[in-house]
Design an enzyme around this catalytic site. Structure first.
Site, mmCIF file in Angstrom:
data_model
loop_
_atom_site.group_PDB
_atom_site.id
_atom_site.type_symbol
_atom_site.label_atom_id
_atom_site.label_comp_id
_atom_site.label_asym_id
_atom_site.label_seq_id
_atom_site.Cartn_x
_atom_site.Cartn_y
_atom_site.Cartn_z
ATOM 1 N N GLY A 8 -29.538 -13.648 -52.919
ATOM 2 C CA GLY A 8 -28.515 -13.237 -53.877
ATOM 3 C C GLY A 8 -29.058 -13.183 -55.288
ATOM 4 O O GLY A 8 -28.325 -13.381 -56.255
ATOM 5 N N ILE A 59 -25.683 -15.695 -60.911
ATOM 6 C CA ILE A 59 -26.443 -16.950 -61.016
ATOM 7 C C ILE A 59 -27.836 -16.800 -60.426
ATOM 8 O O ILE A 59 -28.830 -17.303 -60.961
ATOM 9 C CB ILE A 59 -25.665 -18.091 -60.320
ATOM 10 C CG1 ILE A 59 -24.311 -18.312 -61.005
ATOM 11 C CG2 ILE A 59 -26.493 -19.369 -60.296
ATOM 12 C CD1 ILE A 59 -23.370 -19.215 -60.244
ATOM 13 N N VAL A 116 -28.314 -11.941 -45.666
ATOM 14 C CA VAL A 116 -28.610 -13.296 -45.181
ATOM 15 C C VAL A 116 -27.873 -13.624 -43.882
ATOM 16 O O VAL A 116 -28.166 -14.628 -43.239
ATOM 17 C CB VAL A 116 -28.311 -14.379 -46.249
ATOM 18 C CG1 VAL A 116 -29.266 -14.257 -47.416
ATOM 19 C CG2 VAL A 116 -26.858 -14.355 -46.680
ATOM 20 N N SER A 147 -21.069 -25.591 -54.972
ATOM 21 C CA SER A 147 -20.001 -25.397 -55.963
ATOM 22 C C SER A 147 -19.326 -26.746 -56.159
ATOM 23 O O SER A 147 -19.395 -27.611 -55.279
ATOM 24 C CB SER A 147 -18.967 -24.396 -55.439
ATOM 25 O OG SER A 147 -17.766 -24.481 -56.205
ATOM 26 N N TYR A 161 -12.899 -21.235 -49.207
ATOM 27 C CA TYR A 161 -14.115 -21.373 -50.027
ATOM 28 C C TYR A 161 -14.488 -22.854 -50.136
ATOM 29 O O TYR A 161 -15.655 -23.235 -49.948
ATOM 30 C CB TYR A 161 -13.845 -20.781 -51.406
ATOM 31 C CG TYR A 161 -15.013 -20.731 -52.353
ATOM 32 C CD1 TYR A 161 -15.136 -21.662 -53.377
ATOM 33 C CD2 TYR A 161 -15.988 -19.743 -52.257
ATOM 34 C CE1 TYR A 161 -16.189 -21.608 -54.273
ATOM 35 C CE2 TYR A 161 -17.047 -19.682 -53.154
ATOM 36 C CZ TYR A 161 -17.142 -20.618 -54.167
ATOM 37 O OH TYR A 161 -18.184 -20.576 -55.065
ATOM 38 N N ALA A 198 -13.720 -25.178 -48.060
ATOM 39 C CA ALA A 198 -14.149 -25.657 -46.740
ATOM 40 C C ALA A 198 -15.627 -25.362 -46.499
ATOM 41 O O ALA A 198 -16.394 -26.241 -46.088
ATOM 42 C CB ALA A 198 -13.308 -24.986 -45.644
ATOM 43 N N THR A 217 -19.478 -14.746 -63.707
ATOM 44 C CA THR A 217 -20.173 -13.729 -62.904
ATOM 45 C C THR A 217 -19.120 -12.817 -62.264
ATOM 46 O O THR A 217 -17.922 -13.040 -62.396
ATOM 47 C CB THR A 217 -20.982 -14.386 -61.766
ATOM 48 O OG1 THR A 217 -20.040 -14.896 -60.793
ATOM 49 C CG2 THR A 217 -21.877 -15.490 -62.274
HETATM 50 N N1 LIG Z 1 -19.217 -17.731 -60.142
HETATM 51 C C1 LIG Z 1 -18.780 -18.977 -59.988
HETATM 52 O O1 LIG Z 1 -17.776 -19.417 -60.610
HETATM 53 C C2 LIG Z 1 -19.504 -19.918 -59.070
HETATM 54 C C3 LIG Z 1 -19.349 -21.294 -59.263
HETATM 55 C C4 LIG Z 1 -20.012 -22.174 -58.404
HETATM 56 C C5 LIG Z 1 -20.835 -21.679 -57.395
HETATM 57 N N2 LIG Z 1 -20.964 -20.329 -57.245
HETATM 58 C C6 LIG Z 1 -21.839 -19.853 -56.164
HETATM 59 O O2 LIG Z 1 -22.959 -19.180 -56.763
HETATM 60 C C7 LIG Z 1 -23.531 -18.288 -55.804
HETATM 61 C C8 LIG Z 1 -23.812 -16.957 -56.480
HETATM 62 O O3 LIG Z 1 -22.576 -16.410 -56.860
HETATM 63 P P1 LIG Z 1 -22.363 -15.607 -58.231
HETATM 64 O O4 LIG Z 1 -21.227 -16.249 -58.954
HETATM 65 O O5 LIG Z 1 -23.673 -15.419 -58.902
HETATM 66 O O6 LIG Z 1 -21.810 -14.239 -57.646
HETATM 67 P P2 LIG Z 1 -22.298 -12.734 -57.796
HETATM 68 O O7 LIG Z 1 -21.330 -11.956 -56.968
HETATM 69 O O8 LIG Z 1 -22.506 -12.388 -59.213
HETATM 70 O O9 LIG Z 1 -23.743 -12.713 -57.097
HETATM 71 C C9 LIG Z 1 -23.861 -12.936 -55.723
HETATM 72 C C10 LIG Z 1 -25.073 -12.164 -55.222
HETATM 73 O O10 LIG Z 1 -25.210 -12.448 -53.831
HETATM 74 C C11 LIG Z 1 -25.409 -11.227 -53.135
HETATM 75 N N3 LIG Z 1 -24.925 -11.324 -51.752
HETATM 76 C C12 LIG Z 1 -23.643 -11.374 -51.321
HETATM 77 N N4 LIG Z 1 -23.606 -11.397 -49.978
HETATM 78 C C13 LIG Z 1 -24.897 -11.366 -49.546
HETATM 79 C C14 LIG Z 1 -25.517 -11.349 -48.285
HETATM 80 N N5 LIG Z 1 -24.802 -11.313 -47.150
HETATM 81 N N6 LIG Z 1 -26.881 -11.318 -48.233
HETATM 82 C C15 LIG Z 1 -27.612 -11.316 -49.369
HETATM 83 N N7 LIG Z 1 -27.092 -11.304 -50.612
HETATM 84 C C16 LIG Z 1 -25.742 -11.342 -50.683
HETATM 85 C C17 LIG Z 1 -24.627 -10.184 -53.931
HETATM 86 O O11 LIG Z 1 -25.134 -8.869 -53.666
HETATM 87 C C18 LIG Z 1 -24.885 -10.644 -55.356
HETATM 88 O O12 LIG Z 1 -26.041 -10.039 -55.896
HETATM 89 C C19 LIG Z 1 -22.522 -18.215 -54.645
HETATM 90 O O13 LIG Z 1 -22.969 -19.010 -53.561
HETATM 91 C C20 LIG Z 1 -21.249 -18.832 -55.239
HETATM 92 O O14 LIG Z 1 -20.420 -19.426 -54.254
HETATM 93 C C21 LIG Z 1 -20.341 -19.438 -58.051
HETATM 94 C C1 LIG Z 2 -13.480 -27.226 -59.800
HETATM 95 C C2 LIG Z 2 -13.402 -25.833 -59.258
HETATM 96 C C3 LIG Z 2 -14.616 -25.014 -59.540
HETATM 97 C C4 LIG Z 2 -14.707 -23.881 -58.560
HETATM 98 C C5 LIG Z 2 -15.924 -23.036 -58.805
HETATM 99 C C6 LIG Z 2 -16.067 -22.006 -57.674
HETATM 100 O O1 LIG Z 2 -17.324 -22.085 -57.087
HETATM 101 C C7 LIG Z 2 -15.822 -20.629 -58.166
HETATM 102 C C8 LIG Z 2 -14.577 -20.222 -58.575
HETATM 103 C C9 LIG Z 2 -14.397 -18.868 -59.015
HETATM 104 C C10 LIG Z 2 -13.282 -18.464 -59.608
HETATM 105 C C11 LIG Z 2 -12.183 -19.405 -60.022
HETATM 106 C C12 LIG Z 2 -12.628 -20.154 -61.201
HETATM 107 C C13 LIG Z 2 -12.001 -21.219 -61.630
HETATM 108 C C14 LIG Z 2 -10.715 -21.699 -61.049
HETATM 109 C C15 LIG Z 2 -10.936 -22.828 -60.127
HETATM 110 C C16 LIG Z 2 -9.976 -23.662 -59.886
HETATM 111 C C17 LIG Z 2 -8.624 -23.485 -60.521
HETATM 112 C C18 LIG Z 2 -7.771 -24.655 -60.089
HETATM 113 C C19 LIG Z 2 -6.321 -24.174 -60.053
HETATM 114 C C20 LIG Z 2 -5.495 -25.186 -59.330
HETATM 115 O O2 LIG Z 2 -6.057 -25.989 -58.549
HETATM 116 O O3 LIG Z 2 -4.296 -25.180 -59.548
#
Ligand SMILES: NC(=O)c1ccc[n+]([C@@H]2O[C@H](COP(=O)([O-])OP(=O)(O)OC[C@H]3O[C@@H](n4cnc5c(N)ncnc54)[C@H](O)[C@@H]3O)[C@@H](O)[C@H]2O)c1
Ligand SMILES: CCCCC[C@H](O)/C=C/C=C\C/C=C\C/C=C\CCCC(=O)O
Length: 261
Positions: A12, A17, A64, A137, A150, A152, A187
């Protein structure tokens, strides 16, 4: 472990990220393979990073959820740069409607990538050992009513990381396992227009969007997460750790210890 000169796969890595992590590791002298399902974004990102870092980065189209794609990404990386010593299992989605896909990408695929990574990285398989960092996360640490699927899969991922770190095979592999657990990050995944497509229940969506504006008024930058990933890679004392990334600080969260004797 030293990042300079290391060989890394970032799943990814084309956007968000994963792209920030790739840039941080390239800045520190690593050779990086961006493994991403999105060809268009992957080609765009690799051109941008080659311009900035030279031929220390390649893009490999990789879903993946597919064994052959993942194995081909490791083979291409090894053929180009040498033995992989760092894997960043970052690829992930948030989809509360198509929950089978969320389970497939965010949990099953992370397990798949780990098992295949150990085929290449494990000292018992002729590899050099190293470290695997998982992008879980904060939703892998605390329950979140507005995104139960998510949460879970991310709880499952944290459990997998903590368990792999205490495997009887840990010394044979010579690999450390750690998770980074950010709160919300700016993101595509967390953008409102995306969330509206992936949360079906209007009551739940309404609370999620309100929650973003209150509980998480401050949203992290992707580079904030990349900093924590570097820390988990560089500190060889860390194994089985869950590092929560908050605004302006990070905290290690360890599981409760039960005396099952
Ligand atoms: N954005 C947030 O708030 C947040 C917070 C905590 C954790 N995360 C985690 O961070 C990671 C990256 O997410 P992001 O926020 O950068 O999102 P994003 O959508 O910006 O980037 C995700 C990337 O993963 C790629 N991807 C998706 N499915 C795929 C697959 N099957 N095979 C290969 N690549 C694949 C997408 O093409 C994309 O480039 C995720 O695991 C997400 O759960 C995100
Ligand atoms: C502590 C929660 C952090 C979650 C991060 C997660 O990986 C990505 C979330 C993406 C979008 C949502 C962003 C923030 C909202 C998260 C929780 C809101 C809580 C609302 C509620 O519980 O009432």
């Amino acid at each position: 472990m030293k990042i300079e000169g290391s060989v890394v796969i970032v799943t990814g890595g084309a956007q968000g990220i994963g792209k920030a992590i790739s840039k941080s590791l390239l800045t520190l002298g690593a050779k990086v393979c961006i493994a991403d399902v999105n060809n268009v974004e992957g080609d765009k990102t690799v051109k941008e990073l080659v311009d900035a870092y030279g031929n220390s980065v390649i893009f490999q189209q990789c879903d993946v959820t597919k064994d052959d794609d993942v194995r081909n990404a490791f083979k291409a990386t090894t053929d180009t740069f040498g033995d992989v010593t760092i894997t960043v299992n970052n690829a992930g989605i948030l989809d509360e409607i198509n929950f089978s896909r969320t389970i497939a990408v965010d949990l099953e695929a992370q397990i798949r990538c780990t098992m295949i990574a150990l085929e290449f990285m494990g000292r018992n398989n002729g590899g050099k050992g190293g470290t695997i960092v998982f992008n879980a996360s904060a939703a892998g640490i605390v329950p979140i009513g507005v995104m139960p699927v998510y949460a879970a899969v991310k709880h499952g991922l944290v459990g997998f990381v903590r368990s792999m770190a205490i495997s009887p095979r840990i010394e044979d592999w010579g690999v450390r396992f750690n998770a980074v657990c950010p709160i919300s990050v700016d993101t595509n995944l967390s953008r409102e227009e995306n969330l509206r497509k992936v949360v079906g229940d209007p009551v739940v969506l309404d609370q999620l969007l309100k929650g973003m504006k209150t509980a998480h008024s401050v949203i992290l930058k992707p580079s904030d997460v990349a900093e924590s990933v570097v820390k988990l890679i560089e500190d060889d004392s860390l194994n089985g750790k869950s590092l929560v990334v908050l605004e302006g600080k990070t905290i290690f969260v360890d599981p409760p210890v039960l005396d099952l004797q």
